[in-house]
Design a protein around this motif. Structure first.
Motif, PDB file in Angstrom:
ATOM      1  N   GLN A  54       0.864  -1.186   0.000  1.00  0.00           N
ATOM      2  CA  GLN A  54       0.000   0.000   0.000  1.00  0.00           C
ATOM      3  C   GLN A  54       0.892   1.224   0.000  1.00  0.00           C
ATOM      4  N   ARG A  55       0.658   2.115  -0.963  1.00  0.00           N
ATOM      5  CA  ARG A  55       1.424   3.353  -1.058  1.00  0.00           C
ATOM      6  C   ARG A  55       0.508   4.519  -0.708  1.00  0.00           C
ATOM      7  N   GLU A  56       1.004   5.405   0.137  1.00  0.00           N
ATOM      8  CA  GLU A  56       0.265   6.625   0.450  1.00  0.00           C
ATOM      9  C   GLU A  56       1.090   7.794  -0.055  1.00  0.00           C
ATOM     10  N   TYR A  57       0.432   8.699  -0.777  1.00  0.00           N
ATOM     11  CA  TYR A  57       1.116   9.839  -1.374  1.00  0.00           C
ATOM     12  C   TYR A  57       0.813  11.115  -0.596  1.00  0.00           C
ATOM     13  N   SER A  58       1.602  12.143  -0.840  1.00  0.00           N
ATOM     14  CA  SER A  58       1.441  13.407  -0.119  1.00  0.00           C
ATOM     15  C   SER A  58       0.091  14.059  -0.387  1.00  0.00           C
ATOM     16  N   CYS A  59      -0.548  13.717  -1.496  1.00  0.00           N
ATOM     17  CA  CYS A  59      -1.854  14.288  -1.822  1.00  0.00           C
ATOM     18  C   CYS A  59      -2.973  13.617  -1.026  1.00  0.00           C
ATOM     19  N   GLY A  60      -2.640  12.545  -0.296  1.00  0.00           N
ATOM     20  CA  GLY A  60      -3.628  11.854   0.523  1.00  0.00           C
ATOM     21  C   GLY A  60      -4.240  10.633  -0.147  1.00  0.00           C
ATOM     22  N   HIS A  61      -3.909  10.393  -1.419  1.00  0.00           N
ATOM     23  CA  HIS A  61      -4.438   9.228  -2.115  1.00  0.00           C
ATOM     24  C   HIS A  61      -3.617   7.983  -1.794  1.00  0.00           C
ATOM     25  N   PHE A  62      -4.247   6.836  -1.946  1.00  0.00           N
ATOM     26  CA  PHE A  62      -3.613   5.542  -1.730  1.00  0.00           C
ATOM     27  C   PHE A  62      -3.618   4.762  -3.031  1.00  0.00           C
ATOM     28  N   ARG A  63      -2.626   3.908  -3.188  1.00  0.00           N
ATOM     29  CA  ARG A  63      -2.584   2.967  -4.304  1.00  0.00           C
ATOM     30  C   ARG A  63      -2.129   1.625  -3.738  1.00  0.00           C
ATOM     31  N   TRP A  64      -2.606   0.554  -4.342  1.00  0.00           N
ATOM     32  CA  TRP A  64      -2.217  -0.785  -3.936  1.00  0.00           C
ATOM     33  C   TRP A  64      -1.541  -1.445  -5.122  1.00  0.00           C
ATOM     34  N   VAL A  65      -0.310  -1.866  -4.924  1.00  0.00           N
ATOM     35  CA  VAL A  65       0.503  -2.447  -5.985  1.00  0.00           C
ATOM     36  C   VAL A  65       0.809  -3.894  -5.605  1.00  0.00           C
ATOM     37  N   ALA A  66       0.543  -4.810  -6.527  1.00  0.00           N
ATOM     38  CA  ALA A  66       0.799  -6.229  -6.254  1.00  0.00           C
ATOM     39  C   ALA A  66       2.296  -6.465  -6.155  1.00  0.00           C
ATOM     40  N   SER A  67       2.711  -7.066  -5.064  1.00  0.00           N
ATOM     41  CA  SER A  67       4.116  -7.422  -4.920  1.00  0.00           C
ATOM     42  C   SER A  67       4.338  -8.898  -5.210  1.00  0.00           C
ATOM     43  N   GLN A  68       3.264  -9.693  -5.053  1.00  0.00           N
ATOM     44  CA  GLN A  68       3.355 -11.112  -5.389  1.00  0.00           C
ATOM     45  C   GLN A  68       1.947 -11.653  -5.638  1.00  0.00           C
ATOM     46  N   TRP A  69       1.774 -12.299  -6.791  1.00  0.00           N
ATOM     47  CA  TRP A  69       0.485 -12.901  -7.106  1.00  0.00           C
ATOM     48  C   TRP A  69       0.432 -14.307  -6.514  1.00  0.00           C
ATOM     49  N   CYS A  70      -0.737 -14.680  -6.008  1.00  0.00           N
ATOM     50  CA  CYS A  70      -0.887 -16.030  -5.441  1.00  0.00           C
ATOM     51  C   CYS A  70      -1.016 -17.057  -6.574  1.00  0.00           C
ATOM     52  N   ARG A  71      -0.930 -18.307  -6.216  1.00  0.00           N
ATOM     53  CA  ARG A  71      -0.981 -19.387  -7.208  1.00  0.00           C
ATOM     54  C   ARG A  71      -2.322 -19.401  -7.948  1.00  0.00           C
ATOM     55  N   GLU A  72      -3.403 -19.187  -7.204  1.00  0.00           N
ATOM     56  CA  GLU A  72      -4.730 -19.202  -7.818  1.00  0.00           C
ATOM     57  C   GLU A  72      -4.864 -18.112  -8.879  1.00  0.00           C
ATOM     58  N   TYR A  73      -4.350 -16.915  -8.582  1.00  0.00           N
ATOM     59  CA  TYR A  73      -4.435 -15.832  -9.566  1.00  0.00           C
ATOM     60  C   TYR A  73      -3.604 -16.162 -10.803  1.00  0.00           C
ATOM     61  N   ARG A  74      -2.441 -16.731 -10.592  1.00  0.00           N
ATOM     62  CA  ARG A  74      -1.578 -17.045 -11.747  1.00  0.00           C
ATOM     63  C   ARG A  74      -2.216 -18.058 -12.672  1.00  0.00           C
ATOM     64  N   THR A  75      -3.059 -18.939 -12.158  1.00  0.00           N
ATOM     65  CA  THR A  75      -3.679 -19.947 -13.011  1.00  0.00           C
ATOM     66  C   THR A  75      -5.039 -19.505 -13.559  1.00  0.00           C
TER      67      THR A  75
ATOM     68  N   HIS B 224       3.010  -4.720   3.046  1.00  0.00           N
ATOM     69  CA  HIS B 224       3.966  -3.619   3.204  1.00  0.00           C
ATOM     70  C   HIS B 224       3.236  -2.284   3.040  1.00  0.00           C
ATOM     71  N   PHE B 225       3.741  -1.269   3.713  1.00  0.00           N
ATOM     72  CA  PHE B 225       3.231   0.091   3.579  1.00  0.00           C
ATOM     73  C   PHE B 225       4.391   0.996   3.206  1.00  0.00           C
ATOM     74  N   LYS B 226       4.137   1.895   2.266  1.00  0.00           N
ATOM     75  CA  LYS B 226       5.153   2.878   1.882  1.00  0.00           C
ATOM     76  C   LYS B 226       4.500   4.248   1.869  1.00  0.00           C
ATOM     77  N   TYR B 227       5.125   5.194   2.530  1.00  0.00           N
ATOM     78  CA  TYR B 227       4.647   6.569   2.493  1.00  0.00           C
ATOM     79  C   TYR B 227       5.570   7.341   1.574  1.00  0.00           C
ATOM     80  N   ARG B 228       4.997   7.907   0.549  1.00  0.00           N
ATOM     81  CA  ARG B 228       5.775   8.686  -0.413  1.00  0.00           C
ATOM     82  C   ARG B 228       5.409  10.155  -0.258  1.00  0.00           C
ATOM     83  N   GLY B 229       5.897  10.741   0.812  1.00  0.00           N
ATOM     84  CA  GLY B 229       5.577  12.120   1.150  1.00  0.00           C
ATOM     85  C   GLY B 229       6.128  13.145   0.183  1.00  0.00           C
TER      86      GLY B 229
END
Length: 70
Positions: free
Chosen positions: A6-27, A38-43
């Motif tokens: 989860q990324r939080e930006y200085s504008c207050g918006h959030f984005r969710w970026v896949a870091s690893q896909w599960c087996r079910e999604y891959r198939t 994980h959480f990342k603040y990008r101020g």
């Protein structure tokens, strides 16, 4: 479950970026419940929707036809 960052930006918006896909999604390519690991603040950044548009570097190279008023 797929793992997301989860990324939080200085504008207050959030984005969710896949870091690893599960087996079910891959198939099946069927999304499951996101698991935020994980959480990342990008101020120092604004999200893509809030960033001002950058000037197009090659705009000056385009030869446009002049339109004359009639």
């Amino acid at each position: 479950m797929c793992e997301f960052t989860q990324r939080e930006y200085s504008c207050g918006h959030f984005r969710w970026v896949a870091s690893q896909w599960c087996r079910e999604y891959r198939t099946t390519h069927k999304r499951c419940e996101p698991n935020v690991t994980h959480f990342k603040y990008r101020g120092e950044e604004r999200c893509g929707n809030c960033k001002p548009e950058a000037p197009v570097a090659w705009e000056g190279m385009i030869k446009r036809l002049e339109q004359h008023p009639q």
